[in-house]
Design a protein around this motif. Structure first.
Motif, mmCIF file in Angstrom:
data_model
loop_
_atom_site.group_PDB
_atom_site.id
_atom_site.type_symbol
_atom_site.label_atom_id
_atom_site.label_comp_id
_atom_site.label_asym_id
_atom_site.label_seq_id
_atom_site.Cartn_x
_atom_site.Cartn_y
_atom_site.Cartn_z
ATOM 1 N N THR A 122 31.590 105.981 7.643
ATOM 2 C CA THR A 122 32.133 105.468 6.384
ATOM 3 C C THR A 122 33.648 105.302 6.432
ATOM 4 O O THR A 122 34.214 104.583 5.621
ATOM 5 C CB THR A 122 31.778 106.401 5.199
ATOM 6 O OG1 THR A 122 32.296 107.700 5.466
ATOM 7 C CG2 THR A 122 30.284 106.460 4.995
ATOM 8 N N GLU A 123 34.302 105.952 7.396
ATOM 9 C CA GLU A 123 35.747 105.832 7.548
ATOM 10 C C GLU A 123 36.132 104.942 8.723
ATOM 11 O O GLU A 123 37.274 104.953 9.157
ATOM 12 C CB GLU A 123 36.363 107.218 7.765
ATOM 13 C CG GLU A 123 36.138 108.196 6.642
ATOM 14 C CD GLU A 123 36.550 109.603 7.018
ATOM 15 O OE1 GLU A 123 37.257 110.222 6.206
ATOM 16 O OE2 GLU A 123 36.157 110.071 8.108
ATOM 17 N N ALA A 124 35.210 104.154 9.232
ATOM 18 C CA ALA A 124 35.420 103.368 10.451
ATOM 19 C C ALA A 124 36.606 102.416 10.350
ATOM 20 O O ALA A 124 37.203 102.073 11.362
ATOM 21 C CB ALA A 124 34.156 102.598 10.807
ATOM 22 N N GLU A 125 36.962 101.995 9.173
ATOM 23 C CA GLU A 125 38.082 101.087 8.984
ATOM 24 C C GLU A 125 39.430 101.790 9.172
ATOM 25 O O GLU A 125 40.448 101.142 9.380
ATOM 26 C CB GLU A 125 38.024 100.467 7.578
ATOM 27 C CG GLU A 125 36.748 99.689 7.302
ATOM 28 C CD GLU A 125 36.647 98.416 8.131
ATOM 29 O OE1 GLU A 125 37.678 97.734 8.296
ATOM 30 O OE2 GLU A 125 35.542 98.121 8.620
ATOM 31 N N GLU A 126 39.446 103.096 9.080
ATOM 32 C CA GLU A 126 40.690 103.875 9.191
ATOM 33 C C GLU A 126 41.150 103.879 10.646
ATOM 34 O O GLU A 126 40.355 103.850 11.577
ATOM 35 C CB GLU A 126 40.442 105.322 8.748
ATOM 36 C CG GLU A 126 39.764 105.465 7.414
ATOM 37 C CD GLU A 126 40.733 105.637 6.271
ATOM 38 O OE1 GLU A 126 41.879 106.018 6.526
ATOM 39 O OE2 GLU A 126 40.322 105.379 5.141
ATOM 40 N N SER A 127 42.458 103.923 10.851
ATOM 41 C CA SER A 127 42.978 103.988 12.220
ATOM 42 C C SER A 127 42.964 105.416 12.748
ATOM 43 O O SER A 127 42.886 105.630 13.948
ATOM 44 C CB SER A 127 44.390 103.424 12.278
ATOM 45 O OG SER A 127 45.249 104.169 11.442
ATOM 46 N N SER A 128 43.048 106.396 11.831
ATOM 47 C CA SER A 128 42.929 107.789 12.245
ATOM 48 C C SER A 128 42.517 108.634 11.048
ATOM 49 O O SER A 128 42.826 108.318 9.913
ATOM 50 C CB SER A 128 44.236 108.317 12.839
ATOM 51 O OG SER A 128 45.245 108.358 11.865
ATOM 52 N N CYS A 129 41.790 109.693 11.341
ATOM 53 C CA CYS A 129 41.282 110.594 10.304
ATOM 54 C C CYS A 129 41.625 112.027 10.688
ATOM 55 O O CYS A 129 41.801 112.342 11.864
ATOM 56 C CB CYS A 129 39.763 110.448 10.177
ATOM 57 S SG CYS A 129 39.268 108.772 9.720
ATOM 58 N N ILE A 130 41.687 112.894 9.698
ATOM 59 C CA ILE A 130 41.970 114.299 9.945
ATOM 60 C C ILE A 130 40.803 114.922 10.707
ATOM 61 O O ILE A 130 39.650 114.745 10.328
ATOM 62 C CB ILE A 130 42.206 115.041 8.613
ATOM 63 C CG1 ILE A 130 43.441 114.490 7.921
ATOM 64 C CG2 ILE A 130 42.340 116.540 8.848
ATOM 65 C CD1 ILE A 130 43.642 115.022 6.515
ATOM 66 N N CYS A 131 41.109 115.629 11.772
ATOM 67 C CA CYS A 131 40.085 116.279 12.596
ATOM 68 C C CYS A 131 39.760 117.638 11.996
ATOM 69 O O CYS A 131 40.355 118.663 12.362
ATOM 70 C CB CYS A 131 40.550 116.412 14.036
ATOM 71 S SG CYS A 131 40.783 114.825 14.853
ATOM 72 N N GLU A 132 38.841 117.643 11.051
ATOM 73 C CA GLU A 132 38.426 118.853 10.361
ATOM 74 C C GLU A 132 36.941 118.804 10.095
ATOM 75 O O GLU A 132 36.326 117.743 10.168
ATOM 76 C CB GLU A 132 39.172 118.993 9.024
ATOM 77 C CG GLU A 132 38.775 117.934 8.022
ATOM 78 C CD GLU A 132 39.478 118.082 6.674
ATOM 79 O OE1 GLU A 132 40.374 118.927 6.527
ATOM 80 O OE2 GLU A 132 39.117 117.331 5.763
ATOM 81 N N SER A 133 36.399 119.942 9.782
ATOM 82 C CA SER A 133 34.983 120.015 9.423
ATOM 83 C C SER A 133 34.754 121.202 8.509
ATOM 84 O O SER A 133 35.384 122.250 8.686
ATOM 85 C CB SER A 133 34.113 120.188 10.678
ATOM 86 O OG SER A 133 32.763 120.415 10.334
ATOM 87 N N ALA A 134 33.878 121.000 7.547
ATOM 88 C CA ALA A 134 33.393 122.127 6.776
ATOM 89 C C ALA A 134 32.448 122.906 7.676
ATOM 90 O O ALA A 134 31.948 122.385 8.676
ATOM 91 C CB ALA A 134 32.654 121.634 5.528
ATOM 92 N N PHE A 135 32.204 124.160 7.348
ATOM 93 C CA PHE A 135 31.224 124.954 8.090
ATOM 94 C C PHE A 135 29.852 124.788 7.503
ATOM 95 O O PHE A 135 29.689 124.647 6.298
ATOM 96 C CB PHE A 135 31.601 126.443 8.057
ATOM 97 C CG PHE A 135 32.745 126.792 8.951
ATOM 98 C CD1 PHE A 135 32.669 126.589 10.327
ATOM 99 C CD2 PHE A 135 33.907 127.340 8.447
ATOM 100 C CE1 PHE A 135 33.709 126.928 11.166
ATOM 101 C CE2 PHE A 135 34.966 127.685 9.275
ATOM 102 C CZ PHE A 135 34.858 127.474 10.631
ATOM 103 N N TYR A 136 28.842 124.824 8.371
ATOM 104 C CA TYR A 136 27.448 124.749 7.964
ATOM 105 C C TYR A 136 26.763 126.026 8.439
ATOM 106 O O TYR A 136 27.026 126.503 9.525
ATOM 107 C CB TYR A 136 26.759 123.539 8.595
ATOM 108 C CG TYR A 136 27.538 122.265 8.412
ATOM 109 C CD1 TYR A 136 27.533 121.597 7.198
ATOM 110 C CD2 TYR A 136 28.307 121.740 9.449
ATOM 111 C CE1 TYR A 136 28.265 120.439 7.028
ATOM 112 C CE2 TYR A 136 29.042 120.587 9.282
ATOM 113 C CZ TYR A 136 29.009 119.934 8.071
ATOM 114 O OH TYR A 136 29.742 118.792 7.903
#
Length: 137
Positions: A122-136
């Protein structure tokens, strides 16, 4: 003898105050980097022990033949700073910091990394995204 005993008590006190409280105990899965189709993207996890030891691991299933590869390493005691994770099987290295709710890929100074590899579909248009993740769990 009194001096040695007093010194021992002081050392124990310093060590007990120096310990950082762990954000949680147990195993949590995360996904900071989006996978690519057909690669058998590893399922990463962090396992925080009661004594503060932090273990990182992954399970990867090869989509073509179903073989499973796993690895788990101890990266030391929990701290609020940067922790270095070095998996040997695939020569994979990254720097991580985490809290109770999220985990982040960082540089050596602890700055959170932004990368196109961290973008979801869903963020494919972005040039860069924050490298984070919620925990599961």
């Amino acid at each position: 003898m009194k001096k040695a005993f007093s010194l021992l008590i002081i050392c124990i006190s310093i060590l007990s105050f120096a310990q950082v409280k762990v954000p949680f105990v147990g195993k949590r899965s995360f996904n900071t980097i989006e996978g690519y189709s057909g690669t058998g993207t590893p399922a990463y996890y962090v396992d925080v022990k009661k004594n503060g030891d932090v273990h990182f691991g992954y399970v990867q299933v090869n989509q073509a033949n179903g073989t499973e590869t796993t690895e788990e390493i101890n990266v030391g005691k929990y701290n609020t700073g940067v922790m270095k994770v070095q998996f040997k099987k695939f020569n994979e290295n990254f720097l991580i910091k985490f809290n109770k709710e999220k985990i982040y890929l960082t540089d050596e100074a602890g700055n959170i990394i932004k990368s196109e590899d961290c973008c979801s579909v869903t963020e494919a248009e972005e040039s860069s995204c924050i490298c984070e993740s919620a925990f599961y769990q």
